[in-house]
Design a protein around this motif. Structure first.
Motif, PDB file in Angstrom:
ATOM      1  N   ARG A 129       3.517   5.851  -0.463  1.00  0.00           N
ATOM      2  CA  ARG A 129       2.443   6.753  -0.057  1.00  0.00           C
ATOM      3  C   ARG A 129       1.198   6.652  -0.947  1.00  0.00           C
ATOM      4  NH1 ARG A 129       0.303   9.270   4.199  1.00  0.00           N
ATOM      5  NH2 ARG A 129      -0.479  11.313   3.697  1.00  0.00           N
ATOM      6  N   LEU A 130       1.371   6.632  -2.265  1.00  0.00           N
ATOM      7  CA  LEU A 130       0.213   6.568  -3.153  1.00  0.00           C
ATOM      8  C   LEU A 130      -0.531   5.242  -2.985  1.00  0.00           C
ATOM      9  CD1 LEU A 130      -1.565   7.830  -5.312  1.00  0.00           C
ATOM     10  CD2 LEU A 130       0.048   6.972  -7.030  1.00  0.00           C
ATOM     11  N   ASP A 131       0.189   4.157  -2.877  1.00  0.00           N
ATOM     12  CA  ASP A 131      -0.443   2.844  -2.661  1.00  0.00           C
ATOM     13  C   ASP A 131      -1.258   2.862  -1.367  1.00  0.00           C
ATOM     14  OD1 ASP A 131       1.684   0.384  -4.149  1.00  0.00           O
ATOM     15  OD2 ASP A 131       1.644   2.511  -4.571  1.00  0.00           O
ATOM     16  N   TRP A 132      -0.697   3.455  -0.349  1.00  0.00           N
ATOM     17  CA  TRP A 132      -1.330   3.532   0.957  1.00  0.00           C
ATOM     18  C   TRP A 132      -2.606   4.370   0.879  1.00  0.00           C
ATOM     19  CZ3 TRP A 132      -0.770   7.172   5.370  1.00  0.00           C
ATOM     20  CH2 TRP A 132      -0.994   6.559   6.597  1.00  0.00           C
ATOM     21  N   LEU A 133      -2.531   5.508   0.177  1.00  0.00           N
ATOM     22  CA  LEU A 133      -3.714   6.356  -0.006  1.00  0.00           C
ATOM     23  C   LEU A 133      -4.800   5.621  -0.794  1.00  0.00           C
ATOM     24  CD1 LEU A 133      -2.049   9.797  -0.783  1.00  0.00           C
ATOM     25  CD2 LEU A 133      -3.395   9.218   1.239  1.00  0.00           C
ATOM     26  N   MET A 134      -4.396   4.833  -1.773  1.00  0.00           N
ATOM     27  CA  MET A 134      -5.365   4.059  -2.556  1.00  0.00           C
ATOM     28  C   MET A 134      -6.083   3.040  -1.679  1.00  0.00           C
ATOM     29  SD  MET A 134      -5.522   5.060  -5.726  1.00  0.00           S
ATOM     30  CE  MET A 134      -6.256   3.662  -6.560  1.00  0.00           C
ATOM     31  N   TRP A 135      -5.351   2.450  -0.749  1.00  0.00           N
ATOM     32  CA  TRP A 135      -5.956   1.479   0.159  1.00  0.00           C
ATOM     33  C   TRP A 135      -7.046   2.150   0.991  1.00  0.00           C
ATOM     34  CZ3 TRP A 135      -4.467   0.377   5.638  1.00  0.00           C
ATOM     35  CH2 TRP A 135      -5.089  -0.770   6.132  1.00  0.00           C
ATOM     36  N   PHE A 136      -6.750   3.329   1.527  1.00  0.00           N
ATOM     37  CA  PHE A 136      -7.738   4.053   2.318  1.00  0.00           C
ATOM     38  C   PHE A 136      -8.900   4.534   1.459  1.00  0.00           C
ATOM     39  CE2 PHE A 136      -4.381   4.366   5.543  1.00  0.00           C
ATOM     40  CZ  PHE A 136      -5.112   3.972   6.653  1.00  0.00           C
ATOM     41  N   ALA A 137      -8.650   4.931   0.221  1.00  0.00           N
ATOM     42  CA  ALA A 137      -9.714   5.395  -0.676  1.00  0.00           C
ATOM     43  C   ALA A 137     -10.747   4.292  -0.905  1.00  0.00           C
ATOM     44  CB  ALA A 137      -9.121   5.851  -2.002  1.00  0.00           C
ATOM     45  N   ALA A 138     -10.313   3.039  -0.884  1.00  0.00           N
ATOM     46  CA  ALA A 138     -11.225   1.921  -1.111  1.00  0.00           C
ATOM     47  C   ALA A 138     -12.263   1.778   0.002  1.00  0.00           C
ATOM     48  CB  ALA A 138     -10.439   0.619  -1.262  1.00  0.00           C
ATOM     49  N   PHE A 139     -12.024   2.403   1.157  1.00  0.00           N
ATOM     50  CA  PHE A 139     -12.985   2.372   2.263  1.00  0.00           C
ATOM     51  C   PHE A 139     -14.031   3.472   2.139  1.00  0.00           C
ATOM     52  CE2 PHE A 139      -9.104   0.777   4.643  1.00  0.00           C
ATOM     53  CZ  PHE A 139      -9.483  -0.545   4.588  1.00  0.00           C
ATOM     54  N   GLN A 140     -13.829   4.382   1.198  1.00  0.00           N
ATOM     55  CA  GLN A 140     -14.707   5.533   1.039  1.00  0.00           C
ATOM     56  C   GLN A 140     -15.123   5.651  -0.419  1.00  0.00           C
ATOM     57  OE1 GLN A 140     -11.808   8.407   2.447  1.00  0.00           O
ATOM     58  NE2 GLN A 140     -12.838   8.540   4.436  1.00  0.00           N
ATOM     59  N   THR A 141     -15.782   6.777  -0.753  1.00  0.00           N
ATOM     60  CA  THR A 141     -16.178   7.034  -2.129  1.00  0.00           C
ATOM     61  C   THR A 141     -15.168   7.975  -2.777  1.00  0.00           C
ATOM     62  OG1 THR A 141     -17.476   8.999  -1.581  1.00  0.00           O
ATOM     63  CG2 THR A 141     -18.616   6.846  -1.470  1.00  0.00           C
ATOM     64  N   TYR A 142     -15.223   8.052  -4.100  1.00  0.00           N
ATOM     65  CA  TYR A 142     -14.305   8.966  -4.782  1.00  0.00           C
ATOM     66  C   TYR A 142     -14.640  10.415  -4.455  1.00  0.00           C
ATOM     67  CZ  TYR A 142     -17.715   9.992  -8.486  1.00  0.00           C
ATOM     68  OH  TYR A 142     -18.828  10.390  -9.188  1.00  0.00           O
ATOM     69  N   GLU A 143     -15.894  10.698  -4.119  1.00  0.00           N
ATOM     70  CA  GLU A 143     -16.248  12.068  -3.723  1.00  0.00           C
ATOM     71  C   GLU A 143     -15.530  12.482  -2.442  1.00  0.00           C
ATOM     72  OE1 GLU A 143     -19.959  10.491  -5.899  1.00  0.00           O
ATOM     73  OE2 GLU A 143     -18.620   9.715  -4.368  1.00  0.00           O
ATOM     74  N   GLN A 144     -15.215  11.527  -1.606  1.00  0.00           N
ATOM     75  CA  GLN A 144     -14.481  11.806  -0.372  1.00  0.00           C
ATOM     76  C   GLN A 144     -12.966  11.839  -0.606  1.00  0.00           C
ATOM     77  OE1 GLN A 144     -16.519   8.429   1.444  1.00  0.00           O
ATOM     78  NE2 GLN A 144     -17.122   9.776   3.133  1.00  0.00           N
ATOM     79  N   ASN A 145     -12.552  11.543  -1.806  1.00  0.00           N
ATOM     80  CA  ASN A 145     -11.132  11.482  -2.164  1.00  0.00           C
ATOM     81  C   ASN A 145     -10.909  12.211  -3.487  1.00  0.00           C
ATOM     82  OD1 ASN A 145      -9.811   9.498  -0.140  1.00  0.00           O
ATOM     83  ND2 ASN A 145     -11.746   8.543  -0.698  1.00  0.00           N
ATOM     84  N   GLU A 146     -11.084  13.524  -3.471  1.00  0.00           N
ATOM     85  CA  GLU A 146     -10.956  14.316  -4.696  1.00  0.00           C
ATOM     86  C   GLU A 146      -9.595  14.146  -5.370  1.00  0.00           C
ATOM     87  OE1 GLU A 146     -11.862  18.372  -3.705  1.00  0.00           O
ATOM     88  OE2 GLU A 146     -13.954  18.080  -4.257  1.00  0.00           O
ATOM     89  N   TRP A 147      -8.594  13.862  -4.596  1.00  0.00           N
ATOM     90  CA  TRP A 147      -7.257  13.686  -5.145  1.00  0.00           C
ATOM     91  C   TRP A 147      -7.234  12.578  -6.200  1.00  0.00           C
ATOM     92  CZ3 TRP A 147      -4.988   8.990  -4.751  1.00  0.00           C
ATOM     93  CH2 TRP A 147      -5.491   8.125  -3.764  1.00  0.00           C
ATOM     94  N   LEU A 148      -8.151  11.597  -6.085  1.00  0.00           N
ATOM     95  CA  LEU A 148      -8.212  10.512  -7.070  1.00  0.00           C
ATOM     96  C   LEU A 148      -8.622  11.032  -8.446  1.00  0.00           C
ATOM     97  CD1 LEU A 148      -9.809   7.345  -5.444  1.00  0.00           C
ATOM     98  CD2 LEU A 148      -7.780   7.453  -6.864  1.00  0.00           C
TER      99      LEU A 148
END
Length: 181
Positions: free
Chosen positions: A75-94
């Motif tokens: 799950r975390l690897d998968w979320l990281m893959w999707f985060a790479a398509f967006q900014t860290y501001e759109q992925n606060e969990w990062l």
């Protein structure tokens, strides 16, 4: 598996895929967020040594063979893959994850393949770097060096962060600030 799930409509049970499964696992290239930590007092110091955290299955270490699992994902690897398509501001969990890594939090580091700060003091700083990865060519120079991947840095994904700098951010979201163990 349910036929009502869109991702399952293209699932072929006889095809082995890597961790990105039905979402186009075999692509010529992909972008990835690489999380790094340093013990340096100054993250801007050109002599600072930044060490990479490795995830269980996503591209990172150039010499690590691609992971093959099916039909499940880390799950975390998968979320990281999707985060790479967006900014860290759109992925606060990062940023939440970065805080936990700054504290060497066991629950967070247990989700990783390699914690470069295991059994030593946690890093002083964490940053995210954005890279483009592609497979090396079978008979190419990179492959002859044992590299499965070729990568090129795109840009900084998120700037160096430390626990003191995250305190107000965590508080504004009612997240407990991790404390180093």
């Amino acid at each position: 598996m349910s036929s009502r799930q869109v991702m399952n409509t293209s699932f072929n049970p006889l095809r082995i895929v890597n961790t990105y499964g039905a979402f186009g696992s075999i692509t010529k290239d992909r972008t990835e967020v690489i999380i790094q930590g340093t013990s340096s007092l100054d993250p801007s110091d050109p002599n600072a040594v930044w060490e990479e955290y490795e995830f269980k299955c996503k591209p990172g270490n150039l010499t690590r063979r691609p992971c093959v699992i099916s039909p499940y994902h880390y799950r975390l690897d998968w979320l990281m893959w999707f985060a790479a398509f967006q900014t860290y501001e759109q992925n606060e969990w990062l940023i939440h994850l970065a805080g936990k890594l700054l504290a060497n939090d066991e629950t967070a580091t247990s989700l990783l393949a390699v914690n470069p700060f295991q059994d030593k003091a946690p890093p002083r700083w964490i940053r995210g770097e954005h890279y483009r990865y592609k497979f090396s060519r079978i008979w190419g120079t990179h492959a002859s060096e044992g590299k499965w991947w070729i990568r090129k840095r795109i840009a900084q994904y998120f700037p160096p962060l430390n626990l003191a700098g995250l305190e107000k951010y965590f508080k504004s979201r009612s997240w407990p600030l991790p404390s180093p163990s």
